[in-house]
Design a protein around this motif. Structure first.
Motif, PDB file in Angstrom:
ATOM      1  N   GLY A  63       0.791  -1.217   0.000  1.00 19.16           N
ATOM      2  CA  GLY A  63       0.000   0.000   0.000  1.00 19.16           C
ATOM      3  C   GLY A  63       0.823   1.268   0.000  1.00 19.16           C
ATOM      4  O   GLY A  63       0.441   2.258   0.635  1.00 19.16           O
ATOM      5  N   GLY A  64       1.975   1.253  -0.682  1.00 22.32           N
ATOM      6  CA  GLY A  64       2.814   2.445  -0.743  1.00 22.32           C
ATOM      7  C   GLY A  64       3.808   2.564   0.384  1.00 22.32           C
ATOM      8  O   GLY A  64       4.651   3.467   0.382  1.00 22.32           O
ATOM      9  N   ALA A  65       3.733   1.659   1.378  1.00 23.61           N
ATOM     10  CA  ALA A  65       4.689   1.693   2.480  1.00 23.61           C
ATOM     11  C   ALA A  65       6.059   1.235   1.999  1.00 23.61           C
ATOM     12  O   ALA A  65       6.182   0.499   1.027  1.00 23.61           O
ATOM     13  CB  ALA A  65       4.210   0.803   3.619  1.00 23.61           C
ATOM     14  N   GLY A  66       7.105   1.680   2.702  1.00 22.06           N
ATOM     15  CA  GLY A  66       8.451   1.272   2.337  1.00 22.06           C
ATOM     16  C   GLY A  66       8.770  -0.129   2.813  1.00 22.06           C
ATOM     17  O   GLY A  66       8.059  -0.713   3.645  1.00 22.06           O
ATOM     18  N   ALA A  67       9.838  -0.694   2.272  1.00 18.41           N
ATOM     19  CA  ALA A  67      10.285  -2.015   2.692  1.00 18.41           C
ATOM     20  C   ALA A  67      10.752  -1.972   4.141  1.00 18.41           C
ATOM     21  O   ALA A  67      11.107  -0.917   4.675  1.00 18.41           O
ATOM     22  CB  ALA A  67      11.401  -2.502   1.776  1.00 18.41           C
ATOM     23  N   ALA A  68      10.752  -3.122   4.783  1.00 16.43           N
ATOM     24  CA  ALA A  68      11.252  -3.243   6.145  1.00 16.43           C
ATOM     25  C   ALA A  68      12.335  -4.311   6.182  1.00 16.43           C
ATOM     26  O   ALA A  68      12.263  -5.312   5.463  1.00 16.43           O
ATOM     27  CB  ALA A  68      10.128  -3.606   7.110  1.00 16.43           C
ATOM     28  N   GLU A  84      12.283  -0.346  -2.057  1.00 13.56           N
ATOM     29  CA  GLU A  84      12.471  -1.786  -2.132  1.00 13.56           C
ATOM     30  C   GLU A  84      13.906  -2.119  -1.748  1.00 13.56           C
ATOM     31  O   GLU A  84      14.789  -1.264  -1.804  1.00 13.56           O
ATOM     32  CB  GLU A  84      12.189  -2.306  -3.550  1.00 13.56           C
ATOM     33  N   VAL A  85      14.135  -3.371  -1.366  1.00 12.94           N
ATOM     34  CA  VAL A  85      15.479  -3.849  -1.040  1.00 12.94           C
ATOM     35  C   VAL A  85      15.866  -4.915  -2.049  1.00 12.94           C
ATOM     36  O   VAL A  85      15.112  -5.847  -2.290  1.00 12.94           O
ATOM     37  CB  VAL A  85      15.544  -4.423   0.388  1.00 12.94           C
ATOM     38  N   HIS A  86      17.063  -4.772  -2.652  1.00  9.07           N
ATOM     39  CA  HIS A  86      17.520  -5.705  -3.676  1.00  9.07           C
ATOM     40  C   HIS A  86      18.580  -6.674  -3.162  1.00  9.07           C
ATOM     41  O   HIS A  86      18.749  -7.747  -3.730  1.00  9.07           O
ATOM     42  CB  HIS A  86      18.067  -4.931  -4.876  1.00  9.07           C
ATOM     43  N   SER A  87      19.321  -6.297  -2.117  1.00  8.94           N
ATOM     44  CA  SER A  87      20.319  -7.216  -1.562  1.00  8.94           C
ATOM     45  C   SER A  87      20.606  -6.846  -0.117  1.00  8.94           C
ATOM     46  O   SER A  87      20.398  -5.707   0.311  1.00  8.94           O
ATOM     47  CB  SER A  87      21.619  -7.193  -2.383  1.00  8.94           C
ATOM     48  N   LEU A  88      21.084  -7.847   0.652  1.00 10.06           N
ATOM     49  CA  LEU A  88      21.438  -7.695   2.057  1.00 10.06           C
ATOM     50  C   LEU A  88      22.796  -8.335   2.295  1.00 10.06           C
ATOM     51  O   LEU A  88      23.139  -9.325   1.645  1.00 10.06           O
ATOM     52  CB  LEU A  88      20.416  -8.381   2.966  1.00 10.06           C
ATOM     53  N   ALA A  89      23.567  -7.806   3.252  1.00 14.07           N
ATOM     54  CA  ALA A  89      24.864  -8.413   3.593  1.00 14.07           C
ATOM     55  C   ALA A  89      25.231  -8.061   5.027  1.00 14.07           C
ATOM     56  O   ALA A  89      25.100  -6.910   5.446  1.00 14.07           O
ATOM     57  CB  ALA A  89      25.953  -7.921   2.639  1.00 14.07           C
TER      58      ALA A  89
END
Length: 310
Positions: free
Chosen positions: A188-193, A215-220
């Motif tokens: 609903g338009g909220a940001g990624a967590a 959005e989040v595309h990668s984590l490290a």
């Protein structure tokens, strides 16, 4: 889903084409222990070392599929390539922009040939290698239902109805602390967590909410699990501090410790550098950046090195 394994010959081969047309970048990935990344292109793949100074290319391979009429025909290039630490073994999906469905090639670069073939992997599979096995995984990398395995053979479901596995673009596991980081898409338009859990008991150690619509595309994770890096929309790279031993991390939201933006908003992946306060980002526009972040005060990162590798 049944996955078959074959050692039969495959039609992929390495060729030398010094004056061919320029290739386009299709996919990038880091190796398991850091220090290198692989880039798949419309012509083959390339391997780079980013923990040396300056950053440099180690080698490249132009590949053709002989059954598809050679380079430039259907099946040319490599869609995805994954390294096995720093060995000569790689897993790849050949065919470039028209990949061969349900097939993962195990490539021995010492012999310059295919030494194994996984079939029935699914059209969205992406290969993942470890020292004793090769495993196909979904493009999202969520594993089996988003339920990481805990100590003693138990499982803990780290997701819920609000954040189902289908809404998880990526996750990461720390090397030593036994922590999982999970990025969930906003609704609903909220940001990624981004949420960090202890895999042993499922306790949430930290949660960070990103900007609306992000959005989040990668984590490290950093090697000592004190920091978590993310890459997201518009080439945004962020570093978050994590709880340390003896400190109550809680489950509250925090702002990012440090920030940087790569290139002209190109999508990228992120990893930590050889120095404890550095991160590297590799962009789909063909750029490489090395940055230094302030471990105490955060803020804007300092750009140390930028190179165009394609």
């Amino acid at each position: 889903m049944a996955v078959g394994v074959s050692i039969a010959s495959h039609n992929l081969s390495s060729v030398e084409i010094p004056n061919g047309p320029p290739h386009r970048l299709l996919h990038v990935s880091f190796n398991q222990d850091g220090g290198c990344f692989a880039a798949s292109t419309t012509g083959g793949f390339r391997i780079y070392n980013y923990n040396c100074e300056p950053f440099r290319e180690i080698f490249r391979r132009d590949l053709v599929n002989n059954a598809a009429g050679g380079r430039g025909g259907a099946g040319g290039g490599v869609k995805t390539v994954e390294m096995l630490f720093r060995t000569n073994i790689l897993a790849l999906i050949d065919g470039g922009e028209n990949p061969h469905a349900n097939k993962v090639v195990i490539w021995d670069d010492h012999q310059r040939c295919c030494v194994g073939l996984l079939t029935g992997c699914g059209s969205s599979a992406r290969p993942s290698l470890r020292r004793d096995a090769a495993q196909p995984r979904s493009a999202r990398g969520t594993g089996e239902g988003g339920a990481p395995r805990a100590r003693g053979g138990r499982t803990k479901t780290l997701l819920d109805d609000e954040h189902p596995a289908s809404a998880v673009p990526c996750l990461a596991l720390s090397r030593t602390a036994g922590w999982w980081a999970v990025a969930t898409a906003g609704a609903g338009g909220a940001g990624a967590a981004v949420r960090v859990f202890d895999a042993a008991d499922g306790k949430m150690l930290r949660e960070a909410s990103l900007a609306p619509g992000s959005e989040v595309h990668s984590l490290a994770f950093s090697a000592d699990a004190r920091f978590l890096a993310t890459s997201g929309d518009g080439g945004a790279v962020q570093v978050f501090g994590l709880p340390v031993e003896g400190q109550d991390g809680g489950a509250s939201s925090h702002s990012s410790a440090s920030r940087f933006r790569i290139g002209d908003g190109e999508r990228c992946i992120v990893a930590f550098g050889a120095q404890s306060n550095t991160v590297v980002a590799v962009g789909m526009g063909g750029s490489f950046c090395r940055c230094r972040f302030n471990q105490v005060h955060g803020g804007e990162m300092e750009l140390l090195e930028r190179r165009d590798f394609m």
